[in-house]
Design a protein around this motif. Structure first.
Motif, PDB file in Angstrom:
ATOM      1  N   GLY A 104     -91.095  86.218  43.316  1.00 56.66           N
ATOM      2  CA  GLY A 104     -89.777  85.672  43.019  1.00 56.66           C
ATOM      3  C   GLY A 104     -88.885  86.751  42.454  1.00 56.66           C
ATOM      4  N   VAL A 105     -87.671  86.329  42.088  1.00 53.07           N
ATOM      5  CA  VAL A 105     -86.729  87.307  41.553  1.00 53.07           C
ATOM      6  C   VAL A 105     -85.818  86.611  40.533  1.00 53.07           C
ATOM      7  N   PHE A 106     -85.441  87.337  39.508  1.00 51.34           N
ATOM      8  CA  PHE A 106     -84.534  86.806  38.493  1.00 51.34           C
ATOM      9  C   PHE A 106     -83.104  86.883  38.998  1.00 51.34           C
ATOM     10  N   THR A 107     -82.343  85.797  38.790  1.00 55.28           N
ATOM     11  CA  THR A 107     -80.958  85.797  39.282  1.00 55.28           C
ATOM     12  C   THR A 107     -80.026  86.548  38.341  1.00 55.28           C
ATOM     13  N   GLY A 108     -80.437  86.628  37.095  1.00 51.19           N
ATOM     14  CA  GLY A 108     -79.530  87.181  36.096  1.00 51.19           C
ATOM     15  C   GLY A 108     -78.800  86.107  35.323  1.00 51.19           C
ATOM     16  N   GLY A 109     -78.830  84.874  35.840  1.00 57.02           N
ATOM     17  CA  GLY A 109     -78.116  83.797  35.175  1.00 57.02           C
ATOM     18  C   GLY A 109     -79.056  82.888  34.399  1.00 57.02           C
ATOM     19  N   SER A 110     -78.471  81.927  33.697  1.00 60.64           N
ATOM     20  CA  SER A 110     -79.315  80.994  32.967  1.00 60.64           C
ATOM     21  C   SER A 110     -78.674  79.611  32.927  1.00 60.64           C
ATOM     22  N   ALA A 111     -79.512  78.628  32.546  1.00 62.32           N
ATOM     23  CA  ALA A 111     -79.070  77.242  32.457  1.00 62.32           C
ATOM     24  C   ALA A 111     -79.588  76.674  31.143  1.00 62.32           C
ATOM     25  N   VAL A 112     -79.123  75.464  30.840  1.00 63.82           N
ATOM     26  CA  VAL A 112     -79.448  74.893  29.538  1.00 63.82           C
ATOM     27  C   VAL A 112     -80.511  73.800  29.674  1.00 63.82           C
ATOM     28  N   ASN A 113     -81.613  73.975  28.947  1.00 61.05           N
ATOM     29  CA  ASN A 113     -82.639  72.942  28.932  1.00 61.05           C
ATOM     30  C   ASN A 113     -82.051  71.705  28.251  1.00 61.05           C
ATOM     31  N   PRO A 114     -81.982  70.579  28.963  1.00 62.69           N
ATOM     32  CA  PRO A 114     -81.279  69.412  28.418  1.00 62.69           C
ATOM     33  C   PRO A 114     -81.957  68.846  27.167  1.00 62.69           C
ATOM     34  N   ALA A 115     -83.211  69.117  26.973  1.00 65.44           N
ATOM     35  CA  ALA A 115     -83.901  68.574  25.807  1.00 65.44           C
ATOM     36  C   ALA A 115     -83.738  69.483  24.598  1.00 65.44           C
ATOM     37  N   THR A 116     -83.975  70.757  24.797  1.00 65.61           N
ATOM     38  CA  THR A 116     -83.937  71.677  23.662  1.00 65.61           C
ATOM     39  C   THR A 116     -82.540  72.215  23.401  1.00 65.61           C
ATOM     40  N   GLY A 117     -81.682  72.174  24.434  1.00 72.56           N
ATOM     41  CA  GLY A 117     -80.352  72.747  24.295  1.00 72.56           C
ATOM     42  C   GLY A 117     -80.367  74.264  24.366  1.00 72.56           C
ATOM     43  N   GLU A 118     -81.528  74.834  24.623  1.00 68.97           N
ATOM     44  CA  GLU A 118     -81.621  76.293  24.683  1.00 68.97           C
ATOM     45  C   GLU A 118     -81.413  76.789  26.106  1.00 68.97           C
TER      46      GLU A 118
END
Length: 840
Positions: free
Chosen positions: A317-331
């Motif tokens: 796989g490969v890292f996109t460089g972006g991120s998203a928010v875990n809806p439970a932890t908010g992290e």
RNA sequence: GCGAAAGUGGCGGAAUCGGUAGACGCGCCAGCCUUAGGAGCUGGUGGCCAAUGGCCGUGGGGGUUCGAGUCCCCCCUUUCGCACCA
């Protein structure tokens, strides 16, 4: 007349059994007297006996076809003798890639090839003695048939169940057409074995996925073999879980939906993985990762599906460089792309919980991503520790247990609760915040019916610049498939009909402007998804199904076919029936009351195939031994639902059996002639009992397709009535002839005639009934054991009590010897079954 | 890997609410009949032994039971599905 002749010859010489002569005579009789044609409008006791219609190959009828049909026919004839009006039609599934490929190979146009093949099949089927009503056959390539296939398309289209959409579809590079998911077997084309690729094309789909729940639910009550139902359940692939939404970390409103069966583990979702084809991939790619991502996507695209889905492949796989928010932890969690996530399943994106999913675990290990355990065995925590903050040692694999014995840890307010119950609570809480909801997911996808081929029914729609998609008016059906000589498919995904301007240039029926016909044809599986609905109504040219006929004959009472169609044909035909039911065209939603699979005939331990050169062509055997012998052999060689091994030598057993039945009946009639009477109708007690036992067994065996044991019982019965060279009595042979008739119909018609019956046996004879009071003898022979070992048998009167049996048994020499000098501690007596002395 | 089904004589296969294992058929053996027979008829046919008797025997190993091909546990093999299903 032939019977009279036989009667005359009998005085001079023994009448020989000549199968070909007998079979020719009765096939002619049946045809002339329309014996196999029930009155479709007035039958009082209708029974629709259906067998899967064949694809008429150029090689002719294969013994596997005949095996399937013969079993169904024996069952159908049995039902008829039991008083049903049996409708048993024949037909041909002659459209499709199979025929077209063969036509291309031999350079004959399918329009010339198919009629010849059908004629050959028809000849072979007629010779095999199957009780077909030929006045109601179907040929899927006949415009009078496929106009109604097109009509069904239009009904589904009007109901919003057919839609055209762009989609990544399975593409067979060798057949040069799109395939349905069901036609891709382990990443390869079902027909030719080529590795299947993907292509984005605009295709027609039937929305079978909408019916997933009903298709699944009805499996609980339809009378089908369990293995077939299991196969369908697996194929529909229902998963219960939740859809969760991960917002983009850049603050935009966009979000990534994931499907999970383990919402309880969301606190352990430490990264997100998108399928390479996921539409949101581009939103995440950062400048610095651009090159790496492009390289990975290119590399993935180059892999074929077989390679990509290899289970033992290293995770990549490969890292996109972006991120998203875990809806439970908010992290924030990093977003990756990996080819182990498949666009075709779920949402094409997953939340990765490496601590509790083996694949995610392997991926995390390979790329050094964080692993956060959130589930632990209830008893594993140290006393006094806070389940919201636990450090757990990582093992070599993910911890995937999921029962009431596990509790959540490191999961905020849900820590300490049972994993099973907490999952639902987490989903509730996320639903409140609009970050997810409970969800069902199915493996079943919409059915792609477009084929970029020639040999099929044209899909009945037009494209008009003004009006858009315009369905062909029903009054214009059928859209006839034109004869074109250049029908070879091409690599570009453009159907052969697209080269025929004569075909596709039409006037729009709505605005009168210029329009273009759809040039794709529909999937062969659509032809076969409704053929059984057509059978009773083939004589109606103005409707697909006549309401009265359909009400009388459908749904199908018994359907017998190959297990290889467990998920293809059987699922599609259930869907079409269900849809037609919703649209008011039929009054039932399941097409087959009862389905049973037949086994596979093998030879020398392996499947018959042309490449192995071990295919059995039935004609030769029918010519040498007769159809009746061949039928009896096929039904005798093993359990019908399991199949068996075809061996040339084995055919002699059933052949001798039929010969002996012939001889027994003739010697019985001769003896009666000599004594000048009608024969002795008195049955000896032993034979009478044997007769009733035999009737009971055959009746049960034939009802549940256990033909091999049924025939064995008939053989035993025959052996009993001609034991010690005695001449069988008329009352003994008449029921034999009736019970054998489903298996050897021509022979039994002849013998029925010889015995003075009115032909046809199938109209005149009644299946014998057994008398339960005559099944048992007055005395029984039971085994006597000492410590469980057989030491003798004794004859006692039926129902004798333990004391009586014990007394008799003690006198038995073999038993006495083993009881000398030992103490009998107890005796076990099972009335009429056994006596066991326990000594020690 | 998951799921399903199945392992019984030389062969195809019977028998599973636990109760005479091998029905029925093929093949094989012996005898009869026949000019002849790839025909027919009769009888026999799981293995082993010191053989009028006995022991062993349903893929292997344990167990439950008076008694197990059949029920329970573990293992092996074969066939067929599905297979990175989130």
């Amino acid at each position: 007349m032939a019977a009279k002749q036989a009667h005359l010859t009998r005085e001079f010489t023994k009448v020989m059994y000549d199968p070909n002569h007998v079979e020719e005579r009765w096939q002619a009789f049946w045809e002339k007297n329309r014996t196999n044609e029930p009155n479709l409008d007035a039958a009082a006791n209708p029974f629709f006996n259906l067998m899967m219609f064949p694809y008429p190959s150029a090689e002719g009828l294969h013994v596997g076809n005949l095996y399937a049909f013969t079993g169904a026919d024996v069952h159908g004839r049995f039902q008829r003798l039991r008083g049903h009006d049996v409708f048993q039609p024949a037909g041909f599934d002659a459209f499709g890639i199979h025929s077209e490929n063969f036509a291309l190979k031999v350079g004959v146009h399918p329009m010339d090839l198919i009629p010849a093949n059908i004629a050959n099949f028809t000849r072979q089927l007629k010779r095999s003695g199957i009780m077909y009503d030929w006045t109601h056959s179907v040929d899927t390539t006949d415009p009078e048939y496929y106009r109604w296939t097109q009509w069904i398309f239009l009904q589904l289209y009007k109901a919003g169940l057919a839609e055209k959409k762009e989609a990544a579809v399975n593409w067979c590079p060798s057949c040069k057409t799109v395939l349905a998911n069901e036609q891709v077997i382990s990443g390869r084309c079902e027909r030719c074995g080529s590795v299947v690729g993907q292509k984005i094309l605009s295709q027609w789909f039937f929305k079978i996925a909408k019916y997933a729940e009903r298709l699944l639910d009805n499996l609980d009550w339809i009378d089908w073999s369990e293995t077939t139902r299991t196969a369908q359940r697996n194929w529909i692939g229902r998963s219960e879980g939740a859809t969760l939404r991960f917002r983009l970390a850049d603050g935009s409103k966009e979000e990534v939906s994931v499907f999970t069966t383990r919402p309880d583990t969301v606190y352990g979702a430490t990264f997100l993985v998108l399928a390479p084809e996921h539409p949101l991939v581009e939103r995440f790619v950062s400048e610095s990762q651009r090159t790496a991502v492009d390289e990975y996507l290119a590399a993935t695209a180059a892999l074929d599906l077989v390679e990509r889905k290899r289970i033992d492949k290293e995770k990549s796989g490969v890292f996109t460089g972006g991120s998203a928010v875990n809806p439970a932890t908010g992290e924030g969690v990093p977003v990756w792309i990996a080819d182990y996530v498949l666009m075709e399943y779920g949402t094409g994106a997953i939340m990765a919980v490496p601590a509790h999913d083996q694949r995610d675990f392997e991926f995390a290990r390979a790329y050094d991503l964080p692993v956060q355990p959130v589930v632990a065995p209830a008893g594993s925590l140290e006393k006094g520790s806070d389940p919201a903050q636990v450090t757990v040692a990582l093992g070599d694999s993910a911890f995937v247990e999921h029962s009431a014995d596990e509790i959540l840890i490191n999961s905020g307010p849900f820590s300490g609760r049972a994993a099973t119950e907490a999952g639902a609570a987490i989903v509730d809480s996320l639903t409140e915040r609009d970050l997810g909801e409970p969800a069902l997911n199915y493996r079943l996808h919409d059915w792609c019916i477009s084929r970029q081929r020639y040999w099929g029914p044209p899909i009945p729609v037009l494209y008009c610049d003004e009006c858009g998609i315009v369905p062909v008016p029903e009054s214009d059906l059928p859209v006839v498939l034109p004869r074109i000589e250049q029908f070879r498919p091409s690599d570009d995904g453009v159907a052969p009909l697209a080269k025929s301007a004569e075909f596709y240039q039409v006037e729009c029926p709505e605005c009168g402007g210029e329009a273009r016909r759809e040039t794709d044809v529909s999937d062969t599986f659509l032809d076969s998804a409704w053929y059984f609905l057509r059978y009773p109504s083939t004589d109606f040219g103005d409707r697909a199904m006549d309401a009265d006929r359909t009400r009388r004959w459908l749904p199908v009472d018994a359907y017998i076919g190959g297990e290889e169609h467990a998920v293809l044909h059987l699922l599609y035909s259930r869907f079409i029936t269900m849809a037609l039911s919703d649209l008011g065209h039929v009054e039932f939603e399941e097409p087959y009351k009862k389905f049973r699979k037949h086994g596979l005939l093998i030879r020398d331990g392996s499947k018959m195939s042309k490449s192995k050169g071990n295919v059995v062509i039935p004609d030769r055997y029918i010519a040498s031994h007769g159809a009746d012998t061949f039928r009896a052999y096929l039904m005798f060689l093993g359990p019908y639902t399991e199949g068996g091994d075809f061996r040339d030598r084995g055919i002699s057993g059933p052949h001798r059996f039929l010969q002996k039945v012939w001889d027994a009946v003739h010697s019985c009639v001769e003896a009666a002639d000599e004594t000048g009477g009608g024969g002795n109708d008195e049955l000896g007690k032993d034979i009478e009992r044997k007769l009733h036992q035999t009737i009971k067994q055959i009746t049960e065996d034939f009802a549940d397709l256990s033909f091999n044991t049924g025939i064995a019982a008939l053989m035993e019965y025959l052996n009993a009535i001609r034991a010690d060279g005695r001449t069988p009595q008329r009352a003994e042979v008449v029921p034999l002839v009736i019970m054998l008739a489903p298996v050897a119909p021509h022979l039994c018609e002849e013998l029925w005639d010889v015995l003075g019956g009115q032909p046809s046996l199938f109209d005149e004879a009644d299946w014998p009934e057994y008398d339960a009071s005559k099944l048992l003898a007055d005395s029984v022979r039971i085994p006597v054991q000492v410590n469980g070992k057989l030491r003798g048998t004794v004859e006692v009167s039926r129902g004798a009590n333990a004391d009586t049996v014990r007394k008799i048994a003690m006198e038995e020499e073999g038993v006495r010897r083993h009881l000398e000098g030992v103490e009998v501690r107890k005796t076990i007596h099972v009335p009429d079954r056994l006596l066991n002395f326990v000594v020690g």
